[in-house]
Design a protein around this motif. Structure first.
Motif, short mmCIF file in Angstrom:
data_model
loop_
_atom_site.label_atom_id
_atom_site.label_comp_id
_atom_site.label_asym_id
_atom_site.label_seq_id
_atom_site.Cartn_x
_atom_site.Cartn_y
_atom_site.Cartn_z
N ALA A 83 4.72 14.75 4.43
CA ALA A 83 5.61 15.03 5.56
C ALA A 83 4.81 15.41 6.80
N PHE A 84 3.81 16.26 6.63
CA PHE A 84 3.00 16.66 7.78
C PHE A 84 2.26 15.46 8.38
N PHE A 85 1.73 14.61 7.51
CA PHE A 85 1.03 13.41 8.00
C PHE A 85 1.99 12.51 8.77
N SER A 86 3.19 12.34 8.25
CA SER A 86 4.12 11.41 8.89
C SER A 86 4.69 12.00 10.19
N LEU A 87 4.81 13.34 10.25
CA LEU A 87 5.32 13.96 11.47
C LEU A 87 4.37 13.73 12.64
N ALA A 88 3.09 13.56 12.33
CA ALA A 88 2.10 13.34 13.38
C ALA A 88 2.11 11.88 13.85
N GLU A 89 2.84 11.06 13.15
CA GLU A 89 2.83 9.62 13.44
C GLU A 89 4.27 9.11 13.48
N ARG A 90 4.92 9.28 14.64
CA ARG A 90 6.34 8.94 14.73
C ARG A 90 6.53 7.45 14.99
N SER A 91 6.17 6.66 14.00
CA SER A 91 6.36 5.22 14.10
C SER A 91 6.52 4.72 12.67
N ARG A 92 6.47 3.39 12.50
CA ARG A 92 6.60 2.91 11.12
C ARG A 92 5.41 3.32 10.27
N VAL A 93 4.31 3.73 10.93
CA VAL A 93 3.17 4.25 10.17
C VAL A 93 3.59 5.50 9.40
N GLY A 94 4.33 6.39 10.11
CA GLY A 94 4.80 7.61 9.47
C GLY A 94 5.72 7.32 8.30
N THR A 95 6.59 6.31 8.47
CA THR A 95 7.49 5.91 7.39
C THR A 95 6.68 5.38 6.21
N THR A 96 5.63 4.61 6.52
CA THR A 96 4.77 4.07 5.46
C THR A 96 4.08 5.20 4.70
N ILE A 97 3.61 6.21 5.44
CA ILE A 97 2.93 7.33 4.79
C ILE A 97 3.88 8.03 3.81
N LEU A 98 5.15 8.23 4.24
CA LEU A 98 6.12 8.86 3.35
C LEU A 98 6.33 8.01 2.10
N LEU A 99 6.39 6.70 2.30
CA LEU A 99 6.58 5.80 1.16
C LEU A 99 5.39 5.90 0.20
N LEU A 100 4.19 5.96 0.76
CA LEU A 100 2.99 6.10 -0.08
C LEU A 100 3.03 7.41 -0.85
N ALA A 101 3.47 8.49 -0.16
CA ALA A 101 3.54 9.80 -0.82
C ALA A 101 4.54 9.76 -1.98
N VAL A 102 5.73 9.17 -1.71
CA VAL A 102 6.77 9.12 -2.72
C VAL A 102 6.33 8.24 -3.90
N ALA A 103 5.66 7.13 -3.59
CA ALA A 103 5.18 6.24 -4.65
C ALA A 103 4.13 6.95 -5.51
N THR A 104 3.29 7.77 -4.85
CA THR A 104 2.29 8.52 -5.60
C THR A 104 2.96 9.55 -6.52
N VAL A 105 4.01 10.20 -6.00
CA VAL A 105 4.76 11.14 -6.84
C VAL A 105 5.27 10.41 -8.08
N ALA A 106 5.85 9.22 -7.88
CA ALA A 106 6.39 8.45 -9.02
C ALA A 106 5.28 8.11 -10.01
N GLY A 107 4.14 7.66 -9.49
CA GLY A 107 3.02 7.31 -10.37
C GLY A 107 2.54 8.51 -11.18
N LEU A 108 2.46 9.67 -10.51
CA LEU A 108 1.99 10.87 -11.19
C LEU A 108 3.00 11.36 -12.22
N GLU A 109 4.29 11.14 -11.95
CA GLU A 109 5.31 11.53 -12.93
C GLU A 109 5.12 10.75 -14.22
N LEU A 110 4.80 9.46 -14.08
CA LEU A 110 4.56 8.63 -15.27
C LEU A 110 3.34 9.14 -16.04
#
Lengths: 121, 132
Positions: A83-110
């Protein structure tokens, strides 16, 4: 506790990921709804950190404790750092960072499910 | 250059490299703690150091940061390709999954994609002529 918690968090991560992909396709920066979803996910992983640690202390399973806890801690840090990383980048880059973070959460859950020995019952 | 290397898509790279630095460091430390005699675990440690170096250099920026980052990411590319091929040829040596074995299969093949993304970004942010 632990068994179903992976499924719940995976589902939450999945919902947030869908929201993110939709806005990524629309070329939008991260929206309030994403941060709300991420906050819910954050509460989930924090609960899992506590619940998982308690379950680890009580279990007689052959779980690699240090690895398990380090994954729990990493997963609990990901949404807020993302969230902090994406807040610093208010564009689709920030959205991509959130997606990467969420995907990493999913991977780690597995991985957590694996370490806990979920496949062994 | 400092702001350019770590902003825009660079920030996404810093995030992913940071996650991988943590993941690879953690994994190699645990594995080496269990058995320090296995080559793949040492290769994971090499990967961890490169990820840490790349993350730091992207954040530091400047010409030196750019140059060191390019070196680190280049070695990373050679490493993931080399170890990837090697792990398919010698399945006995790579019985345990590591960061780079099987082209980073255990990490959703991201270790294979990452150096390409890194090099593309470094190409995009190449310091003006005269440097390197």
């Amino acid at each position: 506790m632990t068994g179903w918690s992976y499924g719940v968090i995976l589902a939450m991560a999945g919902v947030v990921a869908v929201l993110l992909v939709v806005d990524l396709v629309r070329d939008r920066s991260a929206q309030d709804s994403h941060y709300i979803g991420l906050a819910v996910l954050q509460v989930g992983v924090l609960a899992q950190l506590v619940g998982g640690s308690v379950a680890l202390a009580r279990t007689d399973r052959d779980v690699e404790g240090a690895v398990f806890v380090s994954y729990l801690v990493t997963v609990a840090l990901l949404p807020v750092v993302g969230a902090f990383f994406s807040l610093a980048e208010r564009s689709r880059v920030g959205t991509t960072i959130l997606l990467l973070a969420v995907a990493t959460v999913a991977g780690l859950e597995l991985r957590l499910w694996d370490i806990w020995g979920g496949t062994r019952g | 250059m400092a702001e350019e290397l770590s902003t825009g898509w660079g920030r996404a790279l810093v995030f992913v490299y940071g996650v991988f630095a943590v993941a690879a460091t953690g994994r190699s430390t645990v594995q080496l703690g269990e058995d320090a005699g296995k080559l793949p675990y040492w290769l994971s440690l090499v990967a961890a150091v490169l990820y840490l170096l790349a993350t730091t250099c992207l954040l530091v920026g400047g010409r030196v940061g750019w140059t060191v980052a390019r070196a680190a990411v280049s070695i990373e590319l050679v490493g993931v390709l080399g170890v990837g091929v090697w792990s398919y040829l010698d399945t006995g040596l790579f019985h345990d999954k590591t960061v780079w074995s099987h082209f980073g299969q255990g990490y959703g093949f991201l270790p294979l994609v990452l150096p390409f993304a890194g090099l593309a970004w470094l190409r995009h942010t190449r310091p003006p002529s005269g440097a390197v």
